[in-house]
Design an enzyme around this catalytic site. Structure first.
Site, mmCIF file in Angstrom:
data_model
loop_
_atom_site.group_PDB
_atom_site.id
_atom_site.type_symbol
_atom_site.label_atom_id
_atom_site.label_comp_id
_atom_site.label_asym_id
_atom_site.label_seq_id
_atom_site.Cartn_x
_atom_site.Cartn_y
_atom_site.Cartn_z
ATOM 1 N N ARG A 65 40.844 49.218 -28.036
ATOM 2 C CA ARG A 65 42.021 48.854 -28.836
ATOM 3 C C ARG A 65 41.693 48.746 -30.326
ATOM 4 O O ARG A 65 42.485 49.139 -31.188
ATOM 5 C CB ARG A 65 42.578 47.535 -28.316
ATOM 6 C CG ARG A 65 43.888 47.153 -28.989
ATOM 7 C CD ARG A 65 44.535 45.962 -28.318
ATOM 8 N NE ARG A 65 45.864 45.729 -28.848
ATOM 9 C CZ ARG A 65 46.300 44.553 -29.258
ATOM 10 N NH1 ARG A 65 45.512 43.488 -29.185
ATOM 11 N NH2 ARG A 65 47.526 44.418 -29.727
ATOM 12 N N HIS A 69 43.636 50.481 -33.447
ATOM 13 C CA HIS A 69 44.247 49.732 -34.553
ATOM 14 C C HIS A 69 43.576 50.037 -35.886
ATOM 15 O O HIS A 69 44.178 49.846 -36.940
ATOM 16 C CB HIS A 69 44.235 48.230 -34.248
ATOM 17 C CG HIS A 69 45.305 47.816 -33.280
ATOM 18 N ND1 HIS A 69 45.896 46.577 -33.291
ATOM 19 C CD2 HIS A 69 45.907 48.502 -32.284
ATOM 20 C CE1 HIS A 69 46.814 46.515 -32.314
ATOM 21 N NE2 HIS A 69 46.825 47.663 -31.686
ATOM 22 N N ASN A 97 47.793 42.275 -34.980
ATOM 23 C CA ASN A 97 46.365 41.979 -34.813
ATOM 24 C C ASN A 97 46.061 40.493 -34.639
ATOM 25 O O ASN A 97 45.115 40.127 -33.938
ATOM 26 C CB ASN A 97 45.576 42.490 -36.035
ATOM 27 C CG ASN A 97 45.571 44.012 -36.128
ATOM 28 O OD1 ASN A 97 45.692 44.690 -35.114
ATOM 29 N ND2 ASN A 97 45.435 44.540 -37.342
ATOM 30 N N HIS A 196 45.985 51.341 -21.320
ATOM 31 C CA HIS A 196 46.464 50.098 -20.693
ATOM 32 C C HIS A 196 46.167 50.089 -19.194
ATOM 33 O O HIS A 196 46.776 49.348 -18.450
ATOM 34 C CB HIS A 196 47.959 49.897 -20.963
ATOM 35 C CG HIS A 196 48.279 49.558 -22.395
ATOM 36 N ND1 HIS A 196 49.563 49.448 -22.879
ATOM 37 C CD2 HIS A 196 47.469 49.295 -23.456
ATOM 38 C CE1 HIS A 196 49.530 49.140 -24.169
ATOM 39 N NE2 HIS A 196 48.267 49.054 -24.554
HETATM 40 C C1 HEM Z 1 52.036 52.990 -27.363
HETATM 41 C C2 HEM Z 1 52.160 51.862 -28.016
HETATM 42 C C3 HEM Z 1 51.319 50.646 -27.752
HETATM 43 C C4 HEM Z 1 51.777 49.366 -27.753
HETATM 44 C C5 HEM Z 1 53.197 48.915 -28.025
HETATM 45 C C6 HEM Z 1 50.655 48.521 -27.432
HETATM 46 C C7 HEM Z 1 50.720 47.142 -27.371
HETATM 47 C C8 HEM Z 1 49.723 46.336 -26.874
HETATM 48 C C9 HEM Z 1 49.848 44.920 -26.661
HETATM 49 C C10 HEM Z 1 51.086 44.091 -26.986
HETATM 50 C C11 HEM Z 1 48.681 44.489 -26.127
HETATM 51 C C12 HEM Z 1 48.347 43.058 -25.713
HETATM 52 C C13 HEM Z 1 47.936 42.279 -26.937
HETATM 53 C C14 HEM Z 1 47.818 40.791 -26.687
HETATM 54 O O1 HEM Z 1 48.410 40.305 -25.746
HETATM 55 O O2 HEM Z 1 47.127 40.123 -27.473
HETATM 56 C C15 HEM Z 1 47.806 45.627 -25.997
HETATM 57 C C16 HEM Z 1 46.536 45.601 -25.489
HETATM 58 C C17 HEM Z 1 45.731 46.704 -25.369
HETATM 59 N N1 HEM Z 1 45.979 47.950 -25.895
HETATM 60 FE FE1 HEM Z 1 47.757 48.623 -26.513
HETATM 61 N N2 HEM Z 1 49.542 49.289 -27.239
HETATM 62 C C18 HEM Z 1 49.893 50.594 -27.436
HETATM 63 C C19 HEM Z 1 49.041 51.676 -27.387
HETATM 64 C C20 HEM Z 1 47.689 51.595 -27.168
HETATM 65 C C21 HEM Z 1 46.745 52.668 -27.387
HETATM 66 C C22 HEM Z 1 47.106 54.033 -27.969
HETATM 67 C C23 HEM Z 1 45.520 52.198 -27.026
HETATM 68 C C24 HEM Z 1 44.183 52.879 -27.078
HETATM 69 C C25 HEM Z 1 43.997 54.169 -27.026
HETATM 70 C C26 HEM Z 1 45.708 50.844 -26.557
HETATM 71 C C27 HEM Z 1 44.725 50.046 -26.021
HETATM 72 C C28 HEM Z 1 44.912 48.743 -25.606
HETATM 73 C C29 HEM Z 1 43.954 48.007 -24.813
HETATM 74 C C30 HEM Z 1 42.669 48.575 -24.227
HETATM 75 C C31 HEM Z 1 44.456 46.713 -24.676
HETATM 76 C C32 HEM Z 1 43.781 45.527 -23.972
HETATM 77 C C33 HEM Z 1 42.908 44.839 -25.007
HETATM 78 C C34 HEM Z 1 42.162 43.619 -24.521
HETATM 79 O O3 HEM Z 1 42.195 43.253 -23.347
HETATM 80 O O4 HEM Z 1 41.525 42.994 -25.395
HETATM 81 N N3 HEM Z 1 47.024 50.502 -26.696
HETATM 82 N N4 HEM Z 1 48.466 46.751 -26.475
#
Ligand code: HEM
Ligand SMILES: *[C@@H]1O[C@H](CO)[C@@H](O)[C@H](O)[C@H]1NC(C)=O
Ligand SMILES: *[C@@H]1O[C@H](CO)[C@@H](O)[C@H](O)[C@H]1NC(C)=O
Ligand SMILES: *[C@@H]1O[C@H](CO)[C@@H](O)[C@H](O)[C@H]1NC(C)=O
Ligand SMILES: *[C@@H]1O[C@H](CO)[C@@H](O)[C@H](O)[C@H]1NC(C)=O
Length: 332
Positions: A65, A69, A97, A196
């Site tokens: 992630r 970002h 973030n 995800h």
């Molecule tokens: C398409 C639009 C996307 C949205 C709206 C989105 C939104 C989010 C949100 C809201 C979270 C949880 C954050 C939290 O609760 O603190 C999250 C976690 C995550 N996102 Fe996304 N995301 C998107 C795309 C992506 C992309 C493109 C990647 C990587 C290629 C990605 C990788 C991740 C990962 C691996 C997590 C888990 C992180 C952790 O457990 O620390 N996301 N994302």
């Protein structure tokens, strides 16, 4: 005659030397960028990640992630790693973030390990790209050769971090346009959303779907009722909105294609996840179906899309710098 031919051979020699000393000075990243200057780079990063994972299984997802970002704001230049200072309004405090992205300590550990073996040559931006790739691979996902040669930025843009990063509440059209700003297609969007398949989300990112989604006290109709009941237990209406929930209820820490089969049974966690499958007539639906039916197709697309995302406006050649400390601009 003699002097002009020795001049031209000097020029040719210089050109070769420069090409050798400055790989990637034409602005292209290269998978062999550090082969002479830090040949052990991959094993050093892998070592730190395996160590970190032994006490924190989630770290692999967190690092993927972080690279995303970083790349969506000023390109993949490690701007997200800079801490607040007199001249820096850190991107870490931007809405998408703050109290959410993590892994900075592990990035510091990687940087320290790398500096001790190959000082002053490996950028923090490349560390993020490499850490993301190794994380995917350690979690069971595809292995791919990461193009390297990025340099680190000296500026940040918090307001761009607020506006360019997608929100979980956003509709599909709006998310598609945020990806197309970076020339990322629907296939890229669906493949990259497949990240995800591991990691966690806090309740606040989706709990609007659970209780009063429509303003009349009803939940999101695209949410599987069995899954809804489970999520309501984990994220009660009067509970903590920072409780962590697995993105993938079946294989929470594995990088696989279960994310897509979950979408097909209406078990996407975020609205932005489920929309890829549940938005009537959307071009993303058939892409979800193809990744759900073939993990191999997903893995190939994911690797290609990560490389595309990693190519967003890199600083190369003599632009930017190699930071000594990923959290601060050199000499500040
Ligand atoms: C398409 C639009 C996307 C949205 C709206 C989105 C939104 C989010 C949100 C809201 C979270 C949880 C954050 C939290 O609760 O603190 C999250 C976690 C995550 N996102 Fe996304 N995301 C998107 C795309 C992506 C992309 C493109 C990647 C990587 C290629 C990605 C990788 C991740 C990962 C691996 C997590 C888990 C992180 C952790 O457990 O620390 N996301 N994302
Ligand atoms: C670096 O590579 C050499 C030989 O390739 C190996 O012996 C050494 O253990 C490696 N060091 C690290 C830190 O991986
Ligand atoms: C920061 O990003 C915002 C939003 O994308 C943009 O309007 C602004 O010009 C950028 N600021 C700088 C200094 O680049
Ligand atoms: C996106 O692609 C178009 C057309 O191929 C090109 O002109 C543009 O520079 C690209 N933008 C980025 C950010 O790569
Ligand atoms: C909800 O999930 C169950 C399995 O847990 C599945 O059998 C069912 O088809 C799903 N319902 C919908 C509407 O997707």
């Amino acid at each position: 005659m003699a002097s002009s031919s020795s001049l031209s051979s000097l020029l040719v020699t210089t050109a070769f030397l420069l090409a050798w000393l400055l790989p990637g000075c034409d602005g292209q990243l290269s998978t062999t960028f550090y082969s002479s200057t830090c040949s052990n780079l991959t094993s050093i990063v892998s070592g730190v990640l395996e160590q970190a994972r032994s006490s924190d299984e989630r770290i692999l997802a967190s690092l993927v992630r972080l690279h995303f970002h970083d790349c969506f704001v000023l390109g993949c230049d490690a701007s997200i790693l800079l801490d607040n200072s007199d001249s820096i309004e850190s991107e870490k405090d931007a809405g998408p973030n703050a109290d959410s992205v993590r892994g900075f300590d592990v990035v510091d550990d990687i940087k320290t390990a790398v500096e001790s073996v190959c000082p002053d040559v490996v950028s923090c931006a490349d560390i993020l790209a490499l850490a993301a790739q190794i994380s995917v691979s350690l979690a069971g996902g595809p292995s791919y050769s990461v193009p390297l040669g990025r340099r680190d930025g000296t500026t940040v843009n918090r307001s761009a971090a607020n506006s360019a990063l997608p929100s979980p509440f956003e509709d599909l059209t709006s998310i598609q346009s945020k990806f197309s700003e970076h020339n990322l297609s629907d296939t890229d969007l669906v493949a990259l959303s497949g990240a995800h398949t591991f990691g966690r989300s806090q309740c606040f990112a989706f709990d609007n779907r659970l209780y009063d989604f429509d303003g009349d006290g009803n939940p999101d109709p695209t949410l599987n009722t069995t899954y809804l009941a489970r999520l309501r237990k984990s994220c009660p209406e009067d509970g903590s909105s920072t409780t962590l929930i697995d993105f993938d209820l079946t294989t929470p820490n594995a990088f696989d294609n279960k994310y897509f089969t979950n979408l097909q049974t209406n078990k996407g966690l975020l609205l932005s996840d489920q929309e890829l499958f549940s938005t009537g007539g959307a071009s993303t639906v058939s892409i979800v179906n193809s990744f759900a039916s073939s993990q191999c197709t997903f893995f190939e697309s994911f690797a290609a899309s990560m490389i595309k995302m990693g190519n967003i406006s890199p600083l190369t050649g003599t632009d930017g710098e190699i930071r000594s400390n990923c959290r601060v601009v050199n000499g500040s």
